[in-house]
Scaffold this motif. Sequence first.
Motif, PDB file in Angstrom:
ATOM      1  N   ILE A 146     -14.095   4.091  12.627  1.00  0.00           N
ATOM      2  CA  ILE A 146     -12.940   4.437  13.467  1.00  0.00           C
ATOM      3  C   ILE A 146     -12.196   3.171  13.868  1.00  0.00           C
ATOM      4  CG2 ILE A 146     -12.263   5.325  15.739  1.00  0.00           C
ATOM      5  CD1 ILE A 146     -14.410   7.495  15.366  1.00  0.00           C
ATOM      6  N   LEU A 147     -12.933   2.136  14.276  1.00  0.00           N
ATOM      7  CA  LEU A 147     -12.288   0.869  14.647  1.00  0.00           C
ATOM      8  C   LEU A 147     -11.560   0.239  13.465  1.00  0.00           C
ATOM      9  CD1 LEU A 147     -14.990  -0.737  16.967  1.00  0.00           C
ATOM     10  CD2 LEU A 147     -12.817   0.310  17.630  1.00  0.00           C
ATOM     11  N   SER A 148     -12.193   0.238  12.297  1.00  0.00           N
ATOM     12  CA  SER A 148     -11.526  -0.351  11.129  1.00  0.00           C
ATOM     13  C   SER A 148     -10.327   0.493  10.692  1.00  0.00           C
ATOM     14  CB  SER A 148     -12.512  -0.551   9.981  1.00  0.00           C
ATOM     15  OG  SER A 148     -12.985   0.674   9.489  1.00  0.00           O
ATOM     16  N   LEU A 149     -10.404   1.811  10.867  1.00  0.00           N
ATOM     17  CA  LEU A 149      -9.259   2.665  10.553  1.00  0.00           C
ATOM     18  C   LEU A 149      -8.088   2.336  11.474  1.00  0.00           C
ATOM     19  CD1 LEU A 149      -8.026   5.065   8.997  1.00  0.00           C
ATOM     20  CD2 LEU A 149      -9.061   6.570  10.694  1.00  0.00           C
ATOM     21  N   LEU A 150      -8.374   2.160  12.755  1.00  0.00           N
ATOM     22  CA  LEU A 150      -7.317   1.782  13.700  1.00  0.00           C
ATOM     23  C   LEU A 150      -6.734   0.416  13.338  1.00  0.00           C
ATOM     24  CD1 LEU A 150      -8.886   3.001  17.057  1.00  0.00           C
ATOM     25  CD2 LEU A 150      -7.032   4.068  15.753  1.00  0.00           C
ATOM     26  N   LEU A 151      -7.595  -0.515  12.947  1.00  0.00           N
ATOM     27  CA  LEU A 151      -7.119  -1.839  12.544  1.00  0.00           C
ATOM     28  C   LEU A 151      -6.228  -1.748  11.308  1.00  0.00           C
ATOM     29  CD1 LEU A 151      -7.255  -4.907  13.004  1.00  0.00           C
ATOM     30  CD2 LEU A 151      -9.277  -4.930  11.542  1.00  0.00           C
ATOM     31  N   ALA A 191       5.966 -13.745  -3.869  1.00  0.00           N
ATOM     32  CA  ALA A 191       4.954 -13.545  -4.896  1.00  0.00           C
ATOM     33  C   ALA A 191       3.557 -13.405  -4.293  1.00  0.00           C
ATOM     34  CB  ALA A 191       4.973 -14.705  -5.891  1.00  0.00           C
ATOM     35  N   ALA A 192       3.396 -13.877  -3.056  1.00  0.00           N
ATOM     36  CA  ALA A 192       2.070 -13.836  -2.426  1.00  0.00           C
ATOM     37  C   ALA A 192       1.685 -12.426  -2.001  1.00  0.00           C
ATOM     38  CB  ALA A 192       2.035 -14.769  -1.219  1.00  0.00           C
ATOM     39  N   TYR A 193       2.669 -11.566  -1.753  1.00  0.00           N
ATOM     40  CA  TYR A 193       2.385 -10.210  -1.289  1.00  0.00           C
ATOM     41  C   TYR A 193       2.669  -9.207  -2.403  1.00  0.00           C
ATOM     42  CZ  TYR A 193       2.404 -12.450   3.243  1.00  0.00           C
ATOM     43  OH  TYR A 193       2.119 -13.261   4.294  1.00  0.00           O
ATOM     44  N   PRO A 194       1.811  -8.214  -2.571  1.00  0.00           N
ATOM     45  CA  PRO A 194       2.039  -7.217  -3.619  1.00  0.00           C
ATOM     46  C   PRO A 194       3.244  -6.345  -3.278  1.00  0.00           C
ATOM     47  CG  PRO A 194       0.101  -6.664  -2.317  1.00  0.00           C
ATOM     48  CD  PRO A 194       0.579  -7.990  -1.842  1.00  0.00           C
ATOM     49  N   PRO A 195       3.800  -5.641  -4.268  1.00  0.00           N
ATOM     50  CA  PRO A 195       4.943  -4.770  -4.018  1.00  0.00           C
ATOM     51  C   PRO A 195       4.598  -3.707  -2.969  1.00  0.00           C
ATOM     52  CG  PRO A 195       4.495  -4.940  -6.369  1.00  0.00           C
ATOM     53  CD  PRO A 195       3.401  -5.650  -5.658  1.00  0.00           C
ATOM     54  N   LEU A 196       5.639  -3.214  -2.303  1.00  0.00           N
ATOM     55  CA  LEU A 196       5.470  -2.253  -1.223  1.00  0.00           C
ATOM     56  C   LEU A 196       4.772  -0.977  -1.704  1.00  0.00           C
ATOM     57  CD1 LEU A 196       5.995  -1.666   1.739  1.00  0.00           C
ATOM     58  CD2 LEU A 196       8.210  -0.730   1.099  1.00  0.00           C
ATOM     59  N   ALA A 197       5.114  -0.466  -2.878  1.00  0.00           N
ATOM     60  CA  ALA A 197       4.488   0.757  -3.389  1.00  0.00           C
ATOM     61  C   ALA A 197       2.989   0.552  -3.601  1.00  0.00           C
ATOM     62  CB  ALA A 197       5.152   1.181  -4.701  1.00  0.00           C
ATOM     63  N   SER A 198       2.612  -0.608  -4.095  1.00  0.00           N
ATOM     64  CA  SER A 198       1.199  -0.913  -4.302  1.00  0.00           C
ATOM     65  C   SER A 198       0.463  -1.003  -2.963  1.00  0.00           C
ATOM     66  CB  SER A 198       1.070  -2.231  -5.066  1.00  0.00           C
ATOM     67  OG  SER A 198      -0.279  -2.604  -5.168  1.00  0.00           O
ATOM     68  N   ARG A 199       1.087  -1.638  -1.973  1.00  0.00           N
ATOM     69  CA  ARG A 199       0.474  -1.733  -0.640  1.00  0.00           C
ATOM     70  C   ARG A 199       0.299  -0.357  -0.027  1.00  0.00           C
ATOM     71  NH1 ARG A 199       4.011  -4.647   2.899  1.00  0.00           N
ATOM     72  NH2 ARG A 199       2.620  -3.888   4.521  1.00  0.00           N
ATOM     73  N   LYS A 200       1.298   0.512  -0.163  1.00  0.00           N
ATOM     74  CA  LYS A 200       1.197   1.860   0.396  1.00  0.00           C
ATOM     75  C   LYS A 200       0.074   2.650  -0.265  1.00  0.00           C
ATOM     76  CE  LYS A 200       5.852   2.631   2.117  1.00  0.00           C
ATOM     77  NZ  LYS A 200       7.035   3.478   2.044  1.00  0.00           N
ATOM     78  N   LEU A 201      -0.070   2.506  -1.574  1.00  0.00           N
ATOM     79  CA  LEU A 201      -1.150   3.195  -2.274  1.00  0.00           C
ATOM     80  C   LEU A 201      -2.512   2.703  -1.794  1.00  0.00           C
ATOM     81  CD1 LEU A 201      -2.089   5.149  -4.496  1.00  0.00           C
ATOM     82  CD2 LEU A 201      -1.979   3.216  -6.082  1.00  0.00           C
ATOM     83  N   ILE A 260      -5.274   5.010   0.136  1.00  0.00           N
ATOM     84  CA  ILE A 260      -6.643   5.162  -0.359  1.00  0.00           C
ATOM     85  C   ILE A 260      -7.645   4.768   0.717  1.00  0.00           C
ATOM     86  CG2 ILE A 260      -8.328   4.204  -1.997  1.00  0.00           C
ATOM     87  CD1 ILE A 260      -6.023   4.095  -4.040  1.00  0.00           C
ATOM     88  N   GLN A 261      -7.379   3.650   1.390  1.00  0.00           N
ATOM     89  CA  GLN A 261      -8.298   3.200   2.447  1.00  0.00           C
ATOM     90  C   GLN A 261      -8.371   4.210   3.586  1.00  0.00           C
ATOM     91  OE1 GLN A 261      -8.430  -0.769   3.944  1.00  0.00           O
ATOM     92  NE2 GLN A 261      -7.331  -1.534   2.140  1.00  0.00           N
ATOM     93  N   ILE A 262      -7.238   4.715   3.996  1.00  0.00           N
ATOM     94  CA  ILE A 262      -7.218   5.684   5.100  1.00  0.00           C
ATOM     95  C   ILE A 262      -7.983   6.945   4.703  1.00  0.00           C
ATOM     96  CG2 ILE A 262      -5.704   7.214   6.421  1.00  0.00           C
ATOM     97  CD1 ILE A 262      -3.675   4.854   6.439  1.00  0.00           C
ATOM     98  N   MET A 263      -7.729   7.451   3.499  1.00  0.00           N
ATOM     99  CA  MET A 263      -8.411   8.655   3.039  1.00  0.00           C
ATOM    100  C   MET A 263      -9.927   8.433   2.963  1.00  0.00           C
ATOM    101  SD  MET A 263      -8.092  10.612  -0.618  1.00  0.00           S
ATOM    102  CE  MET A 263      -8.770   9.189  -1.451  1.00  0.00           C
ATOM    103  N   LEU A 264     -10.350   7.314   2.384  1.00  0.00           N
ATOM    104  CA  LEU A 264     -11.779   7.032   2.262  1.00  0.00           C
ATOM    105  C   LEU A 264     -12.439   6.836   3.623  1.00  0.00           C
ATOM    106  CD1 LEU A 264     -11.789   4.648  -0.821  1.00  0.00           C
ATOM    107  CD2 LEU A 264     -12.735   6.958  -0.699  1.00  0.00           C
ATOM    108  N   ALA A 324      -0.840  -1.979   9.008  1.00  0.00           N
ATOM    109  CA  ALA A 324      -0.085  -1.400   7.894  1.00  0.00           C
ATOM    110  C   ALA A 324       1.403  -1.711   7.983  1.00  0.00           C
ATOM    111  CB  ALA A 324      -0.293   0.105   7.850  1.00  0.00           C
ATOM    112  N   CYS A 325       1.870  -2.071   9.149  1.00  0.00           N
ATOM    113  CA  CYS A 325       3.311  -2.291   9.354  1.00  0.00           C
ATOM    114  C   CYS A 325       3.790  -3.636   8.846  1.00  0.00           C
ATOM    115  CB  CYS A 325       3.642  -2.167  10.838  1.00  0.00           C
ATOM    116  SG  CYS A 325       3.201  -0.555  11.501  1.00  0.00           S
ATOM    117  N   LYS A 326       2.890  -4.557   8.592  1.00  0.00           N
ATOM    118  CA  LYS A 326       3.313  -5.892   8.168  1.00  0.00           C
ATOM    119  C   LYS A 326       2.399  -6.399   7.068  1.00  0.00           C
ATOM    120  CE  LYS A 326       0.654  -7.784  11.965  1.00  0.00           C
ATOM    121  NZ  LYS A 326       0.648  -8.524  13.159  1.00  0.00           N
ATOM    122  N   PRO A 327       2.848  -7.396   6.322  1.00  0.00           N
ATOM    123  CA  PRO A 327       1.975  -7.980   5.294  1.00  0.00           C
ATOM    124  C   PRO A 327       0.732  -8.581   5.944  1.00  0.00           C
ATOM    125  CG  PRO A 327       4.234  -8.701   4.992  1.00  0.00           C
ATOM    126  CD  PRO A 327       4.190  -7.974   6.297  1.00  0.00           C
TER     127      PRO A 327
END
Length: 174
Positions: free
Chosen positions: A77-82, A5-15, A19-23, A87-90
């Motif tokens: 660029i650094l935050s995008l890399l982070l 319950a602490a982590y949002p669903p996978l589809a929500s995390r991917k969205l 959005i973050q990557i695009m922005l 992105a691979c784990k919660p």
Amino acid sequence: MANAAAYPPLASRKLIFSIQIMLRIIAIIGSAVAAFLMITNNDTEIVYGIQADARYSYDSSFRFFVLGNFMAVGVTILSLLLILVLACKPIQPNCYFFIFFLDLVMGYVLVAGCAAATAIGLLGKYGNEHTGWMAICNNFDKFCSRTTNAIATSYLSVICYVILILVTANESRN
């Protein structure tokens, strides 16, 4: 069960990650283009029979604007890399808080640079009759046009950062 319950669903995390990557990519491009437009911006005209130059480096506000955009490119660029690495784990909320803090600082730097450049740009365009400062944009049209384009492009990055700040603040809260 409590951990799920602490982590949002996978589809929500991917969205959220998409959005973050695009922005972040839009913010990188916007800030890089704004800095490039200002650095390559110069104009030489004959004003009242005297050759005069207009360059971004002649004004501290424009130099701050360029520096702020370059800082935003590097940190984004650094935050995008982070974000891509994480992105691979919660992600724990404290990690999102660090990203939120970086976004907040860079958002402030960009807003300050845009505000300083806008103030000087408006002074160049309209002058100030009370202090006796004349408008120069009627003489340096190319310089003023490129400066306007650079500032507008940087404001696009500011808008991206405002949205990023809202997204990462929400994620660090969860």
